[in-house]
Design a protein around this motif. Structure first.
Motif, mmCIF file in Angstrom:
data_model
loop_
_atom_site.group_PDB
_atom_site.id
_atom_site.type_symbol
_atom_site.label_atom_id
_atom_site.label_comp_id
_atom_site.label_asym_id
_atom_site.label_seq_id
_atom_site.Cartn_x
_atom_site.Cartn_y
_atom_site.Cartn_z
ATOM 1 N N LEU A 39 -71.818 -68.145 5.869
ATOM 2 C CA LEU A 39 -72.520 -67.772 4.642
ATOM 3 C C LEU A 39 -73.939 -68.327 4.688
ATOM 4 C CD1 LEU A 39 -69.742 -68.467 1.971
ATOM 5 C CD2 LEU A 39 -70.124 -66.409 3.346
ATOM 6 N N ARG A 40 -74.903 -67.516 4.276
ATOM 7 C CA ARG A 40 -76.301 -67.935 4.350
ATOM 8 C C ARG A 40 -77.024 -67.836 3.017
ATOM 9 N NH1 ARG A 40 -75.554 -64.786 9.058
ATOM 10 N NH2 ARG A 40 -75.599 -66.008 11.000
ATOM 11 N N SER A 41 -76.289 -67.692 1.940
ATOM 12 C CA SER A 41 -76.941 -67.629 0.633
ATOM 13 C C SER A 41 -76.159 -68.460 -0.371
ATOM 14 C CB SER A 41 -77.057 -66.180 0.150
ATOM 15 O OG SER A 41 -75.779 -65.604 -0.020
ATOM 16 N N LEU A 42 -76.867 -68.873 -1.398
ATOM 17 C CA LEU A 42 -76.285 -69.697 -2.454
ATOM 18 C C LEU A 42 -76.628 -69.091 -3.812
ATOM 19 C CD1 LEU A 42 -77.286 -73.176 -0.996
ATOM 20 C CD2 LEU A 42 -74.936 -72.347 -1.274
ATOM 21 N N PRO A 43 -75.761 -69.276 -4.827
ATOM 22 C CA PRO A 43 -74.487 -69.988 -4.781
ATOM 23 C C PRO A 43 -73.431 -69.227 -3.981
ATOM 24 C CG PRO A 43 -74.762 -68.944 -6.908
ATOM 25 C CD PRO A 43 -76.058 -68.751 -6.180
ATOM 26 N N ILE A 44 -72.347 -69.928 -3.676
ATOM 27 C CA ILE A 44 -71.273 -69.363 -2.867
ATOM 28 C C ILE A 44 -70.559 -68.277 -3.659
ATOM 29 C CG2 ILE A 44 -69.051 -69.888 -1.780
ATOM 30 C CD1 ILE A 44 -70.215 -72.760 -1.316
ATOM 31 N N ASN A 45 -70.396 -67.137 -3.048
ATOM 32 C CA ASN A 45 -69.622 -66.055 -3.647
ATOM 33 C C ASN A 45 -68.213 -66.101 -3.066
ATOM 34 O OD1 ASN A 45 -68.519 -63.682 -4.601
ATOM 35 N ND2 ASN A 45 -70.351 -62.451 -4.216
ATOM 36 N N ILE B 191 -78.432 -67.494 -12.002
ATOM 37 C CA ILE B 191 -79.010 -66.927 -13.217
ATOM 38 C C ILE B 191 -79.364 -65.476 -12.913
ATOM 39 C CG2 ILE B 191 -81.066 -66.927 -14.693
ATOM 40 C CD1 ILE B 191 -79.114 -69.033 -15.533
ATOM 41 N N THR B 192 -78.941 -64.569 -13.777
ATOM 42 C CA THR B 192 -79.238 -63.143 -13.583
ATOM 43 C C THR B 192 -80.063 -62.629 -14.755
ATOM 44 O OG1 THR B 192 -77.092 -62.622 -14.594
ATOM 45 C CG2 THR B 192 -77.177 -62.680 -12.214
ATOM 46 N N VAL B 193 -80.837 -61.599 -14.481
ATOM 47 C CA VAL B 193 -81.715 -61.014 -15.488
ATOM 48 C C VAL B 193 -81.381 -59.533 -15.625
ATOM 49 C CG1 VAL B 193 -84.102 -60.510 -16.123
ATOM 50 C CG2 VAL B 193 -83.549 -62.671 -14.985
ATOM 51 N N ALA B 194 -81.231 -59.078 -16.854
ATOM 52 C CA ALA B 194 -80.992 -57.659 -17.139
ATOM 53 C C ALA B 194 -81.826 -57.254 -18.344
ATOM 54 C CB ALA B 194 -79.507 -57.402 -17.405
ATOM 55 N N ASN B 195 -82.501 -56.126 -18.233
ATOM 56 C CA ASN B 195 -83.336 -55.606 -19.318
ATOM 57 C C ASN B 195 -84.359 -56.638 -19.794
ATOM 58 O OD1 ASN B 195 -81.877 -53.131 -19.353
ATOM 59 N ND2 ASN B 195 -80.270 -54.121 -20.576
ATOM 60 N N GLY B 196 -84.888 -57.391 -18.836
ATOM 61 C CA GLY B 196 -85.943 -58.334 -19.156
ATOM 62 C C GLY B 196 -85.491 -59.627 -19.793
ATOM 63 N N ALA B 197 -84.188 -59.894 -19.807
ATOM 64 C CA ALA B 197 -83.684 -61.122 -20.445
ATOM 65 C C ALA B 197 -82.629 -61.772 -19.558
ATOM 66 C CB ALA B 197 -83.084 -60.807 -21.821
ATOM 67 N N VAL B 198 -82.511 -63.095 -19.682
ATOM 68 C CA VAL B 198 -81.476 -63.831 -18.955
ATOM 69 C C VAL B 198 -80.117 -63.495 -19.549
ATOM 70 C CG1 VAL B 198 -80.585 -66.136 -18.456
ATOM 71 C CG2 VAL B 198 -83.028 -65.684 -18.268
ATOM 72 N N VAL B 199 -79.150 -63.208 -18.691
ATOM 73 C CA VAL B 199 -77.818 -62.804 -19.137
ATOM 74 C C VAL B 199 -76.990 -64.007 -19.570
ATOM 75 C CG1 VAL B 199 -75.632 -61.758 -18.399
ATOM 76 C CG2 VAL B 199 -77.832 -60.749 -17.685
ATOM 77 N N ARG C 95 -84.710 -73.481 -11.530
ATOM 78 C CA ARG C 95 -84.877 -73.815 -10.120
ATOM 79 C C ARG C 95 -85.225 -72.525 -9.388
ATOM 80 N NH1 ARG C 95 -80.568 -74.720 -5.554
ATOM 81 N NH2 ARG C 95 -81.739 -75.980 -4.063
ATOM 82 N N TYR C 96 -86.300 -72.559 -8.628
ATOM 83 C CA TYR C 96 -86.831 -71.300 -8.130
ATOM 84 C C TYR C 96 -86.063 -70.755 -6.935
ATOM 85 C CZ TYR C 96 -89.626 -75.026 -5.851
ATOM 86 O OH TYR C 96 -90.060 -76.175 -5.245
ATOM 87 N N LEU C 97 -86.089 -69.431 -6.850
ATOM 88 C CA LEU C 97 -85.433 -68.718 -5.763
ATOM 89 C C LEU C 97 -86.254 -68.865 -4.491
ATOM 90 C CD1 LEU C 97 -83.134 -66.705 -4.956
ATOM 91 C CD2 LEU C 97 -84.751 -64.882 -5.506
ATOM 92 N N ASN C 98 -85.616 -69.341 -3.448
ATOM 93 C CA ASN C 98 -86.276 -69.536 -2.162
ATOM 94 C C ASN C 98 -85.643 -68.667 -1.092
ATOM 95 O OD1 ASN C 98 -88.090 -71.586 -2.941
ATOM 96 N ND2 ASN C 98 -87.779 -72.605 -0.981
ATOM 97 N N TYR C 99 -86.426 -68.372 -0.073
ATOM 98 C CA TYR C 99 -85.917 -67.691 1.104
ATOM 99 C C TYR C 99 -86.477 -68.416 2.320
ATOM 100 C CZ TYR C 99 -85.001 -64.011 4.536
ATOM 101 O OH TYR C 99 -84.567 -63.312 5.628
ATOM 102 N N SER C 100 -85.612 -68.756 3.260
ATOM 103 C CA SER C 100 -86.048 -69.414 4.490
ATOM 104 C C SER C 100 -85.705 -68.546 5.683
ATOM 105 C CB SER C 100 -85.378 -70.787 4.650
ATOM 106 O OG SER C 100 -86.014 -71.765 3.860
ATOM 107 N N LYS C 101 -86.624 -68.481 6.618
ATOM 108 C CA LYS C 101 -86.372 -67.790 7.881
ATOM 109 C C LYS C 101 -86.504 -68.807 9.007
ATOM 110 C CE LYS C 101 -87.708 -63.903 10.801
ATOM 111 N NZ LYS C 101 -88.613 -62.740 10.972
#
Length: 344
Positions: free
Chosen positions: A331-337, A267-275, A60-66
């Motif tokens: 809070l304005r970002s997801l997922p919830i921290n 989903i996080t990426v480190a060293n070119g790979a999904v963690v 699911r792609y990362l979106n940003y809304s203004k």
């Protein structure tokens, strides 16, 4: 050179799917099986481990809304602008569903349903990094756009000093079906009943696939920032109902799906790979975390609308709005921290 078989020799054994939620629309697994089958005699079965599946998924792609708005003297919005920034799945998967460079799916629900005199919505395409395949997701465009819209309306209501329910009611006079769903959800949630300190209710509305829904979440947040989702109420107008049990089940599953994403969908990426690789670091909602879920159907004689998607988009924004009431933190970002949830 590999042999090319005529289509008459290709047999597809279609299996019932428990839930694809957008992933089924990409066929990379089938392609792998077909390439192997062309090189061996006999049946071929290709199985991805969960680790392979998570690390080579269609994300699911990362979106940003203004969102920017202007309020009039009465505290009601007189202008509203929503810029949607993100990649275009349809440019890859179904180019016909793009128009003048705009991904029509990405813009699903992006234009606010509220009666605001001056509204402008636009799309800026920004693709994911190379190697990150983005794909469709349950609720599609509305799940990207309803959170900033409903969070924005809640912020405007707070600035205006108007109850969020009443604020929405004033702006939905031209949307009787949405207003009906909103009023039913508020009634069933007991909106005017006070809650103890550290608890909150939040609202979100959504139109999706010809159906109209209002979601109210009730949460509690401890002094240590521990979030507990107490109850979720959803009222839905999906037109004439053929099978009420199906409507209830679809809304329930859509809510659970939305909760998993709102709480854990990172989903996080480190060293070119999904963690992330399995349920230990990429969890889904467990039974003991699942709140009480109430589904209420608005009686309607309108044509039936879709019901598989509309339960998901309102979950995250109603949670975020409830958290604000409980903690004073927007809070304005997801997922919830959850480390951000200590009350101010």
């Amino acid at each position: 050179m590999l042999p090319v078989f005529p289509s008459i020799r290709v047999v597809v054994h279609n299996h019932l799917l428990g839930g694809g939620f957008g992933r089924r629309l990409d066929v990379d697994g089938i392609i792998v099986a077909a390439k192997i089958a062309k090189q061996v005699e006999g049946p071929v079965k290709v199985t991805w481990s969960r680790e392979e599946d998570i690390r080579h998924d269609c994300y699911r792609y990362l979106n940003y809304s203004k969102v920017t708005a202007t309020l009039g003297p009465d505290g009601m919005p007189v202008s509203w602008r929503h810029r949607v920034i993100g990649p275009s799945v349809m440019a890859r998967w179904l180019p016909a569903f793009t128009r003048d460079g705009i991904d029509l799916d990405q813009m699903g629900g992006a234009e606010s349903p509220y009666a605001i005199p001056n509204k402008y919505t636009d799309f800026a395409r920004h693709e994911a990094p190379d190697g990150m395949l983005t794909g469709n997701w349950r609720g599609v465009g509305a799940t990207r756009n309803i959170p900033p819209i409903e969070g924005g309306i809640d912020e405007l209501a707070h600035i205006a000093g108007v109850d969020p329910l009443e604020y929405r009611r004033r702006l939905l006079q031209q949307k009787p079906r949405l207003l009906g769903a909103l009023n039913l959800a508020a009634e069933k949630a007991g909106w005017t009943n006070p809650l103890p300190q550290g608890e909150g209710r939040g609202i979100a509305i959504a139109e999706d696939f010809g159906s109209h829904a209002a979601t109210i979440s009730e949460v509690s947040v401890g002094d240590n920032g521990r979030l507990r989702i107490e109850r979720i109420i959803c009222a839905v107008d999906c037109g004439q109902v053929i099978n009420p049990d199906t409507v209830e089940a679809q809304i329930q599953s859509g809510i659970v799906y939305g909760l998993s994403a709102a709480l854990y969908g990172r989903i996080t990426v480190a060293n070119g790979a999904v963690v992330e690789s399995n349920f230990d670091d990429s969890p889904v909602l467990r039974i003991h975390e699942t709140p009480e879920i109430e589904v209420h159907i608005v009686p309607s004689s309108e044509a039936p609308g879709g019901i598989g998607e509309v339960g998901t988009p309102g979950v995250a924004p109603s949670l975020l709005n409830a958290i604000f009431v409980a903690t004073g933190k927007r809070l304005r970002s997801l997922p919830i921290n959850q480390s951000d949830l200590r009350r101010v």
